[in-house]
Design a protein around this motif. Structure first.
Motif, mmCIF file in Angstrom:
data_model
loop_
_atom_site.group_PDB
_atom_site.id
_atom_site.type_symbol
_atom_site.label_atom_id
_atom_site.label_comp_id
_atom_site.label_asym_id
_atom_site.label_seq_id
_atom_site.Cartn_x
_atom_site.Cartn_y
_atom_site.Cartn_z
ATOM 1 N N VAL A 32 7.981 -1.237 2.963
ATOM 2 C CA VAL A 32 8.726 -2.288 2.280
ATOM 3 C C VAL A 32 8.257 -3.634 2.808
ATOM 4 C CG1 VAL A 32 10.709 -2.269 3.853
ATOM 5 C CG2 VAL A 32 11.036 -2.970 1.493
ATOM 6 N N ILE A 36 0.823 -1.221 0.000
ATOM 7 C CA ILE A 36 0.000 0.000 0.000
ATOM 8 C C ILE A 36 0.855 1.268 0.000
ATOM 9 C CG2 ILE A 36 -2.029 -1.039 1.109
ATOM 10 C CD1 ILE A 36 -1.105 0.301 3.768
ATOM 11 N N ASP A 59 -10.352 0.310 9.047
ATOM 12 C CA ASP A 59 -9.563 -0.088 10.221
ATOM 13 C C ASP A 59 -9.951 0.722 11.458
ATOM 14 O OD1 ASP A 59 -8.318 1.932 8.482
ATOM 15 O OD2 ASP A 59 -6.863 2.123 10.101
ATOM 16 N N ILE A 116 -3.066 0.597 13.480
ATOM 17 C CA ILE A 116 -1.699 0.756 12.970
ATOM 18 C C ILE A 116 -1.707 1.719 11.773
ATOM 19 C CG2 ILE A 116 -1.727 -1.216 11.384
ATOM 20 C CD1 ILE A 116 1.108 -1.860 12.570
ATOM 21 N N ASN A 167 -5.676 3.188 5.110
ATOM 22 C CA ASN A 167 -5.821 4.421 5.874
ATOM 23 C C ASN A 167 -4.616 5.335 5.574
ATOM 24 O OD1 ASN A 167 -6.268 6.404 7.724
ATOM 25 N ND2 ASN A 167 -6.556 5.039 9.467
ATOM 26 N N VAL A 212 8.399 -6.203 4.629
ATOM 27 C CA VAL A 212 9.291 -6.424 5.763
ATOM 28 C C VAL A 212 9.613 -7.872 6.161
ATOM 29 C CG1 VAL A 212 9.528 -6.022 8.245
ATOM 30 C CG2 VAL A 212 9.056 -4.147 6.722
ATOM 31 N N PRO A 213 8.709 -8.856 6.050
ATOM 32 C CA PRO A 213 9.082 -10.187 6.521
ATOM 33 C C PRO A 213 10.323 -10.721 5.824
ATOM 34 C CG PRO A 213 6.738 -10.117 6.014
ATOM 35 C CD PRO A 213 7.335 -8.817 5.555
ATOM 36 N N ASP A 233 -2.544 -7.625 2.252
ATOM 37 C CA ASP A 233 -3.937 -8.117 2.269
ATOM 38 C C ASP A 233 -4.929 -7.067 1.767
ATOM 39 O OD1 ASP A 233 -3.230 -6.676 4.588
ATOM 40 O OD2 ASP A 233 -4.742 -7.669 5.826
ATOM 41 N N ILE A 234 -4.557 -5.778 1.794
ATOM 42 C CA ILE A 234 -5.510 -4.752 1.322
ATOM 43 C C ILE A 234 -4.932 -3.917 0.165
ATOM 44 C CG2 ILE A 234 -6.800 -4.559 3.497
ATOM 45 C CD1 ILE A 234 -5.151 -1.937 4.001
ATOM 46 N N HIS A 286 3.136 1.519 9.657
ATOM 47 C CA HIS A 286 2.632 0.229 9.163
ATOM 48 C C HIS A 286 3.510 -0.312 8.041
ATOM 49 C CE1 HIS A 286 1.052 2.146 5.523
ATOM 50 N NE2 HIS A 286 0.503 3.075 6.281
ATOM 51 N N GLY A 287 3.312 -1.580 7.749
ATOM 52 C CA GLY A 287 4.065 -2.233 6.693
ATOM 53 C C GLY A 287 3.320 -2.181 5.374
ATOM 54 N N SER A 288 3.633 -3.143 4.512
ATOM 55 C CA SER A 288 3.107 -3.085 3.143
ATOM 56 C C SER A 288 1.655 -3.544 3.029
ATOM 57 C CB SER A 288 4.006 -3.896 2.228
ATOM 58 O OG SER A 288 4.395 -5.077 2.889
ATOM 59 N N ALA A 289 1.118 -4.185 4.060
ATOM 60 C CA ALA A 289 -0.305 -4.567 4.126
ATOM 61 C C ALA A 289 -0.805 -5.166 2.804
ATOM 62 C CB ALA A 289 -1.156 -3.365 4.534
HETATM 63 P P1 ATP Z 1 4.718 -6.139 6.354
HETATM 64 O O1 ATP Z 1 5.019 -7.516 5.975
HETATM 65 O O2 ATP Z 1 5.132 -5.174 5.307
HETATM 66 O O3 ATP Z 1 5.150 -5.742 7.742
HETATM 67 P P2 ATP Z 1 2.190 -6.858 7.371
HETATM 68 O O4 ATP Z 1 0.933 -7.090 6.613
HETATM 69 O O5 ATP Z 1 2.815 -7.987 8.104
HETATM 70 O O6 ATP Z 1 3.176 -6.125 6.358
HETATM 71 P P3 ATP Z 1 1.291 -4.441 8.269
HETATM 72 O O7 ATP Z 1 1.447 -3.977 6.887
HETATM 73 O O8 ATP Z 1 1.750 -3.512 9.307
HETATM 74 O O9 ATP Z 1 2.019 -5.768 8.485
HETATM 75 O O10 ATP Z 1 -0.231 -4.829 8.473
HETATM 76 C C1 ATP Z 1 -0.749 -5.457 9.618
HETATM 77 C C2 ATP Z 1 -2.272 -5.421 9.498
HETATM 78 O O11 ATP Z 1 -2.710 -4.062 9.609
HETATM 79 C C3 ATP Z 1 -2.792 -5.919 8.145
HETATM 80 O O12 ATP Z 1 -3.996 -6.629 8.345
HETATM 81 C C4 ATP Z 1 -3.060 -4.671 7.372
HETATM 82 O O13 ATP Z 1 -4.095 -4.778 6.430
HETATM 83 C C5 ATP Z 1 -3.424 -3.655 8.444
HETATM 84 N N1 ATP Z 1 -2.957 -2.307 8.045
HETATM 85 C C6 ATP Z 1 -1.679 -1.893 8.011
HETATM 86 N N2 ATP Z 1 -1.616 -0.640 7.552
HETATM 87 C C7 ATP Z 1 -2.874 -0.241 7.309
HETATM 88 C C8 ATP Z 1 -3.454 0.968 6.819
HETATM 89 N N3 ATP Z 1 -2.721 2.030 6.489
HETATM 90 N N4 ATP Z 1 -4.790 1.013 6.683
HETATM 91 C C9 ATP Z 1 -5.547 -0.044 7.014
HETATM 92 N N5 ATP Z 1 -5.075 -1.211 7.479
HETATM 93 C C10 ATP Z 1 -3.746 -1.309 7.639
#
Ligand code: ATP
Length: 368
Positions: free
Chosen positions: A84, A22, A339, A264, A299, A86-87, A291-292, A286-289
């Motif tokens: 980025v 994202i 969220d 987050i 957000n 991140v995992p 899933d969305i 937050h990370g790359s999220a």
């Molecule tokens: P990464 O591997 O990059 O850390 P991740 O999915 O493990 O990504 P986050 O990206 O921080 O970790 O996301 C954790 C959860 O929070 C996910 O379900 C994601 O959809 C949600 N999330 C993170 N950022 C946002 C955002 N800006 N708006 C809505 N939901 C978010």
């Protein structure tokens, strides 16, 4: 200057690195809001240069950052970073840490609060009850990059991750944390440690904190073991203000902090080079999220707050405060993404913040 001429507006050169997931969606939103703010205030200008350094670029070229890339980045006043993947340790070390370490961005600053119009998952925790700044040591500790792997694939395979604590780095982060605590109204600093179990690096950490407290007699300090800190954050959020912790401890505590503040998707991060020799880097926590990604529902508030922090670091504190105020007003009006319990899209929140900037700070609508 003729008597009618307006004072020259400074122009800040910003490098944008949207990167993965994202990241591009929220960075686009952040730039739109920043440009509207500059247009409405007319006290400074912003010039953006985009860098397509991402996991996609890595797959195509074998590198996140091309040769000479860091020299190009150095020409900018600040860096706005998305997210980025991140995992994957290759992406973390190939991109984010590959910028933070050579640019000595040793202070990672993570403010968190419960915005007006949003809710903490904690019962009875309202706006004002949770208002923290976490200072994360950003250059060494558990992420110093020391260690290695040998006898790969054998039953006796060995891997080490050495936590590095030097007096130089602990002193500079402690000084930064004490100064931050001193600049905030409550002047409280909580030093997070684990010196009961980690008896070398963390004992040095505690000793330096104690020594430095003599230089800041107006700052009230206390010490918390990291495990006990998690319970205090949940049970007594109002008892905390400024928090300093090692690279790993603060990494974990700041995700907890963001979740306790509501999502987050709100919280920002600044990777600062307090010497100002290099540009500092600003990113949502937050990370790359994935899933969305691409759904248009990310957000953008964390990126807006990140943009406000960036303006503050560039010397435009008033502009940063006004931007954050507009964002909180929009939250208070109920324009919230999923969220945060709302239904608004990234675009709707972004447009609402641009409208709020126009209506409170200036009328002209930007054509984007
Ligand atoms: P990464 O591997 O990059 O850390 P991740 O999915 O493990 O990504 P986050 O990206 O921080 O970790 O996301 C954790 C959860 O929070 C996910 O379900 C994601 O959809 C949600 N999330 C993170 N950022 C946002 C955002 N800006 N708006 C809505 N939901 C978010």
């Amino acid at each position: 200057m003729s008597p009618t001429a307006l004072p020259a507006q400074p122009t800040y050169r910003i490098a944008s690195i949207p990167a993965d997931g994202i990241g591009p969606e929220v960075i686009d939103a952040g730039i739109q809001v920043l440009q509207q703010l500059a247009e409405s205030l007319k006290t400074f200008k912003l010039e953006f240069k985009h860098f397509d350094w991402s996991s996609e670029t890595y797959k195509k070229t074998g590198k996140y950052i091309p040769d000479g890339g860091l020299d190009e980045l150095r020409k900018h006043d600040a860096i706005l970073f998305g997210a980025v993947d991140v995992p994957d340790h290759i992406s973390l070390w190939g991109l984010r840490l590959a910028i933070c370490q050579p640019f000595q961005q040793y202070a990672n600053v993570r403010p968190t609060k419960v915005f007006r119009g949003t809710q903490s998952p904690l019962r009875n925790c309202n706006t004002g009850d949770l208002d923290w700044v976490i200072i994360r040591e950003n250059s060494e500790g558990e992420y110093a990059g020391h260690g290695g792997r040998s006898h790969v694939g054998k039953p006796w395979e060995t891997a080490t991750e050495v936590a590095v604590f030097t007096r130089h780095s602990v002193e500079r982060i402690m000084r930064f944390a004490f100064e931050t605590a001193q600049s905030r109204p409550r002047k409280l600093l909580t030093v997070v440690t684990k010196s009961n179990a980690q008896r070398n690096g963390m004992v040095l950490w505690d000793e330096v904190a104690k020594e430095m407290s003599a230089e800041f007699p107006d700052v009230i300090t206390d010490k918390m073991l990291v495990d006990a800190m998690t319970t205090r954050m949940v049970l007594k959020p109002e008892s905390l203000d400024t928090i300093v912790a090692s690279n790993l401890h603060a990494d974990i505590l700041s995700d907890l902090a963001a979740a306790l503040a509501g999502s987050i998707g709100i919280a920002p991060t600044s990777n600062l080079d307090p010497t100002r020799e290099n540009p500092s880097m600003f990113e949502p926590i937050h990370g790359s999220a994935f899933d969305i990604t691409g759904m248009g529902i990310a957000n953008p508030v964390a990126t807006f707050w990140t943009a406000a922090e960036m303006l503050g670091w560039l010397g435009e504190e008033e502009a940063g405060r006004r931007l954050l105020d507009c964002v909180e007003n929009v939250c208070e009006k109920g324009v919230l993404t999923r969220d945060l319990g709302g239904k608004a899209t990234t675009k709707e929140v972004t447009e609402a913040v641009c409208d709020e900037i126009r209506s409170t700070l200036g009328q002209k609508k930007l054509v984007v």
